[in-house]
Design a protein around this motif. Structure first.
Motif, PDB file in Angstrom:
ATOM      1  N   ILE A 169      -5.880  -0.440   8.718  1.00  0.00           N
ATOM      2  CA  ILE A 169      -5.294  -0.960   7.485  1.00  0.00           C
ATOM      3  C   ILE A 169      -5.431  -2.482   7.479  1.00  0.00           C
ATOM      4  N   MET A 170      -5.360  -3.049   6.284  1.00  0.00           N
ATOM      5  CA  MET A 170      -5.583  -4.485   6.121  1.00  0.00           C
ATOM      6  C   MET A 170      -4.357  -5.143   5.514  1.00  0.00           C
ATOM      7  N   GLN A 171      -4.091  -6.363   5.947  1.00  0.00           N
ATOM      8  CA  GLN A 171      -2.997  -7.146   5.374  1.00  0.00           C
ATOM      9  C   GLN A 171      -3.563  -8.277   4.507  1.00  0.00           C
ATOM     10  N   THR A 172      -2.847  -8.568   3.435  1.00  0.00           N
ATOM     11  CA  THR A 172      -3.178  -9.691   2.555  1.00  0.00           C
ATOM     12  C   THR A 172      -1.959 -10.592   2.477  1.00  0.00           C
ATOM     13  N   THR A 173      -2.187 -11.902   2.503  1.00  0.00           N
ATOM     14  CA  THR A 173      -1.085 -12.855   2.420  1.00  0.00           C
ATOM     15  C   THR A 173      -1.024 -13.457   1.024  1.00  0.00           C
TER      16      THR A 173
ATOM     17  N   TYR B 166       0.818  -1.225   0.000  1.00  0.00           N
ATOM     18  CA  TYR B 166       0.000   0.000   0.000  1.00  0.00           C
ATOM     19  C   TYR B 166       0.846   1.266   0.000  1.00  0.00           C
ATOM     20  N   TYR B 167       1.991   1.229   0.649  1.00  0.00           N
ATOM     21  CA  TYR B 167       2.827   2.416   0.763  1.00  0.00           C
ATOM     22  C   TYR B 167       3.981   2.360  -0.241  1.00  0.00           C
ATOM     23  N   ASP B 168       4.763   3.423  -0.294  1.00  0.00           N
ATOM     24  CA  ASP B 168       5.912   3.465  -1.192  1.00  0.00           C
ATOM     25  C   ASP B 168       6.962   2.454  -0.741  1.00  0.00           C
ATOM     26  N   PHE B 169       7.662   1.891  -1.704  1.00  0.00           N
ATOM     27  CA  PHE B 169       8.683   0.880  -1.411  1.00  0.00           C
ATOM     28  C   PHE B 169       9.981   1.261  -2.103  1.00  0.00           C
ATOM     29  N   ASP B 170      11.056   1.351  -1.321  1.00  0.00           N
ATOM     30  CA  ASP B 170      12.372   1.695  -1.838  1.00  0.00           C
ATOM     31  C   ASP B 170      13.209   0.425  -1.967  1.00  0.00           C
ATOM     32  N   ALA B 171      13.201  -0.168  -3.144  1.00  0.00           N
ATOM     33  CA  ALA B 171      13.948  -1.411  -3.363  1.00  0.00           C
ATOM     34  C   ALA B 171      15.448  -1.184  -3.223  1.00  0.00           C
ATOM     35  N   ASP B 172      15.922   0.015  -3.594  1.00  0.00           N
ATOM     36  CA  ASP B 172      17.355   0.296  -3.507  1.00  0.00           C
ATOM     37  C   ASP B 172      17.852   0.256  -2.065  1.00  0.00           C
ATOM     38  N   GLY B 173      16.961   0.576  -1.123  1.00  0.00           N
ATOM     39  CA  GLY B 173      17.351   0.586   0.276  1.00  0.00           C
ATOM     40  C   GLY B 173      17.390  -0.798   0.901  1.00  0.00           C
TER      41      GLY B 173
ATOM     42  N   TYR C 136     -25.756  -6.171   4.823  1.00  0.00           N
ATOM     43  CA  TYR C 136     -25.155  -4.995   5.438  1.00  0.00           C
ATOM     44  C   TYR C 136     -23.644  -5.022   5.251  1.00  0.00           C
ATOM     45  N   VAL C 137     -23.086  -3.867   4.915  1.00  0.00           N
ATOM     46  CA  VAL C 137     -21.642  -3.749   4.696  1.00  0.00           C
ATOM     47  C   VAL C 137     -20.908  -3.862   6.029  1.00  0.00           C
ATOM     48  N   ALA C 138     -19.831  -4.645   6.040  1.00  0.00           N
ATOM     49  CA  ALA C 138     -18.991  -4.748   7.237  1.00  0.00           C
ATOM     50  C   ALA C 138     -17.841  -3.747   7.177  1.00  0.00           C
ATOM     51  N   MET C 139     -17.245  -3.597   5.981  1.00  0.00           N
ATOM     52  CA  MET C 139     -16.162  -2.632   5.823  1.00  0.00           C
ATOM     53  C   MET C 139     -15.832  -2.499   4.338  1.00  0.00           C
ATOM     54  N   THR C 140     -15.122  -1.448   4.004  1.00  0.00           N
ATOM     55  CA  THR C 140     -14.643  -1.245   2.640  1.00  0.00           C
ATOM     56  C   THR C 140     -13.136  -1.077   2.670  1.00  0.00           C
ATOM     57  N   ALA C 141     -12.461  -1.847   1.819  1.00  0.00           N
ATOM     58  CA  ALA C 141     -10.998  -1.752   1.708  1.00  0.00           C
ATOM     59  C   ALA C 141     -10.661  -0.964   0.449  1.00  0.00           C
ATOM     60  N   GLN C 142      -9.786   0.021   0.575  1.00  0.00           N
ATOM     61  CA  GLN C 142      -9.340   0.797  -0.587  1.00  0.00           C
ATOM     62  C   GLN C 142      -7.855   0.547  -0.809  1.00  0.00           C
ATOM     63  N   TYR C 143      -7.516   0.071  -2.017  1.00  0.00           N
ATOM     64  CA  TYR C 143      -6.138  -0.296  -2.356  1.00  0.00           C
ATOM     65  C   TYR C 143      -5.406   0.895  -2.967  1.00  0.00           C
ATOM     66  N   LYS C 144      -4.090   0.737  -3.145  1.00  0.00           N
ATOM     67  CA  LYS C 144      -3.286   1.874  -3.594  1.00  0.00           C
ATOM     68  C   LYS C 144      -3.622   2.314  -5.016  1.00  0.00           C
ATOM     69  N   ASN C 145      -4.187   1.404  -5.830  1.00  0.00           N
ATOM     70  CA  ASN C 145      -4.580   1.769  -7.192  1.00  0.00           C
ATOM     71  C   ASN C 145      -5.970   2.389  -7.254  1.00  0.00           C
TER      72      ASN C 145
ATOM     73  N   THR D  69      -1.962  -3.951   2.441  1.00  0.00           N
ATOM     74  CA  THR D  69      -2.428  -3.730   1.058  1.00  0.00           C
ATOM     75  C   THR D  69      -3.548  -2.706   0.920  1.00  0.00           C
ATOM     76  N   ALA D  70      -4.216  -2.332   2.009  1.00  0.00           N
ATOM     77  CA  ALA D  70      -5.378  -1.459   1.859  1.00  0.00           C
ATOM     78  C   ALA D  70      -5.650  -0.675   3.140  1.00  0.00           C
ATOM     79  N   GLN D  71      -6.357   0.429   2.970  1.00  0.00           N
ATOM     80  CA  GLN D  71      -6.877   1.190   4.099  1.00  0.00           C
ATOM     81  C   GLN D  71      -8.333   0.799   4.289  1.00  0.00           C
ATOM     82  N   ILE D  72      -8.779   0.728   5.556  1.00  0.00           N
ATOM     83  CA  ILE D  72     -10.102   0.233   5.877  1.00  0.00           C
ATOM     84  C   ILE D  72     -11.034   1.377   6.300  1.00  0.00           C
ATOM     85  N   TYR D  73     -12.256   1.312   5.795  1.00  0.00           N
ATOM     86  CA  TYR D  73     -13.275   2.295   6.149  1.00  0.00           C
ATOM     87  C   TYR D  73     -14.496   1.595   6.722  1.00  0.00           C
ATOM     88  N   TRP D  74     -15.042   2.165   7.778  1.00  0.00           N
ATOM     89  CA  TRP D  74     -16.267   1.655   8.372  1.00  0.00           C
ATOM     90  C   TRP D  74     -17.434   1.825   7.393  1.00  0.00           C
TER      91      TRP D  74
END
Length: 450
Positions: free
Chosen positions: A385-389, A55-62, A296-305, A403-408
């Motif tokens: 935030i949510m994790q995906t394996t 979800y966030y920026d990734f610095d492969a060089d680091g 009824y909606v439990a939550m909404t996940a929004q991904y980086k795209n 991978t995502a931010q979570i909204y109620w």
């Protein structure tokens, strides 16, 4: 005829050459994949998976010179890399297959190991150890001679527990409380199926048990564990984590709630760090299905795209529904995170819970000094935030990523904020994350719920 024949031969030759080139490329690709060291292939897969999904920026060089595990750990505290065997173990644990005693604790200098939580059906729970007990020493037998150990620091306690073999009987001693004598618990580390819920009223209590190698729960009445100070008509359900069969357990306990004609429910989510979204959806459905016939909606996940993914509450029916109009109260603290906060969001959004009926632990100076500069109080944790394996095909190794931010359902995101008094929640004084007899719960009942 001769000219056409020559042209055909050239076309065929070109086609054959193209096919051979493709085959050579494929053969070379897979030869490289099969002959290169496995860690190189895994490294490429990890980096590509992060670049595509994190979800966030990734610095492969680091990440030059870092191991795969170090790369995953560098991302954030929730991301992790697992070998195939490690991932199998994670799956087994999350499904409820545990080993050991079944406790979490804080070591308090000059006092001992304070038990923060005890998993249901664990060796510790079945042998009488409860949250709030403070363990000060232990005894074990070696070569026919009983030996004693005092827990003078965290290492002496963990070393004592780690030094015991599975199945070996030993004794843990809890310090005296309220004028009572020290108490000895004979326990052993074992393999067991964890239960994640506990139910009590002021008249009786129910525990969830699993027989060896069984996924079918039994509900055992335990009147000795009733909570006498609960108000009349109130039931208390503690939910430790969102794993295993927690959803099914919760539904069966609501049957008890309805059979006993209870009118208010205290849902204890203190120290519940979350778990599977699917279990949260299941438990949320016991509330929402009584309020609306619609999904009824439990939550909404929004991904980086920008993609959004909606997760719905599970539909339930019959005696397992929390009746509409039930007074619902939630206990939370700085250890209440992730799926616990998401469930709270569902209950707020659907109208089953009011902010003023959420009680947030306001910890003592003693605990805050112990916990250190990063300690949180008077709020829930704030993990939105949510994790995906992601599992690597053929090898079975896995990578867990944020991978995502979570909204109620009402659009609120509590990440890095949590629930606070600004939302209208109330504060409750708490000496520690767990105390003998739960003095925090007792005070809430006597002040607010009578």
């Amino acid at each position: 005829m001769n000219d056409k024949s020559g042209i055909s031969k050239k076309i065929i030759a070109v086609a054959v050459a193209a096919v051979l080139a493709v085959l050579a490329f494929v053969a070379g690709f897979y030869t490289r994949k099969l002959t290169q060291p496995s860690y190189v292939s895994a490294y490429e897969w990890v980096v590509n998976t992060i670049n595509k999904n994190y979800y966030y920026d990734f610095d492969a060089d680091g990440c030059e010179g870092l191991s795969i595990k170090e790369i995953a750990a560098k991302l954030d505290r929730y991301s992790a890399y697992y070998t195939a065997e490690e991932y199998k173990a994670v799956i087994r644990e999350n499904e409820g297959a545990k080993s050991g005693l079944g406790i979490t604790y804080n070591y308090i200098p000059s006092e001992g190991a304070r038990i923060v939580s005890v998993l249901g059906n664990s060796p510790a729970y079945l042998n009488g150890i409860r949250a709030g007990d403070t363990l000060t020493g232990g005894k074990f037998t070696e070569n026919g001679t009983q030996k004693s150990v005092n827990f003078t620091d965290a290492q002496s306690f963990s070393g004592f527990i780690d030094g015991r073999e599975t199945g070996e009987k030993f004794i843990l001693t809890a310090k005296a409380e309220n004028g009572k004598q020290e108490e000895d618990f004979e326990v052993s580390k074992e393999f067991y199926t964890a239960s994640y819920t506990f139910y009590a009223t002021n008249k009786t209590a129910w525990e969830v048990r699993y027989a060896e190698n069984s996924k079918q729960p039994s509900f055992i009445e335990a009147p000795e564990d009733k909570i006498e100070y609960l108000p009349e008509g109130a039931a208390y359900i503690r939910l430790n984590q969102f794993f295993g069969n927690a959803g099914g357990e919760f539904g069966k306990l609501i049957e008890k709630f309805n059979a006993e004609n209870c009118t208010s429910l205290i849902l204890d989510l203190r120290n519940n760090g979350g778990g599977y979204v699917s279990v949260m959806q299941d438990i949320a459905g016991y509330f929402t299905s009584a309020i609306t016939d619609k999904t009824y909606v439990a939550m909404t996940a929004q991904y980086k795209n920008g993609k959004k993914e909606v997760s719905n509450c599970v539909k339930h029916s019959g005696a397992q529904l929390v009746p509409k109009g039930t007074d619902v109260y939630v206990l939370a603290n700085s250890g209440t995170a992730s799926a616990s906060e998401a469930l709270t969001g569902v209950l707020i959004s659907c109208g089953a819970l009011k902010y003023e009926n959420i009680f947030l632990s306001d910890f003592s100076e003693k605990y805050l000094n112990f916990a250190g500069a990063g300690a949180k109080t008077a709020q829930s944790y704030g993990k939105g935030i949510m994790q995906t394996t992601f599992v690597k095909r053929f090898t079975g190794e896995a990578l867990k990523l944020t991978t995502a931010q979570i909204y109620w359902p009402n659009g609120k995101c509590i990440h890095d904020v949590g629930l606070t008094v600004k939302d209208g929640c109330r504060l409750s004084e708490a000496e520690w994350t767990a105390t003998k007899g739960d003095t925090e719960l007792e005070k809430i009942c006597s002040v607010y719920l009578t």
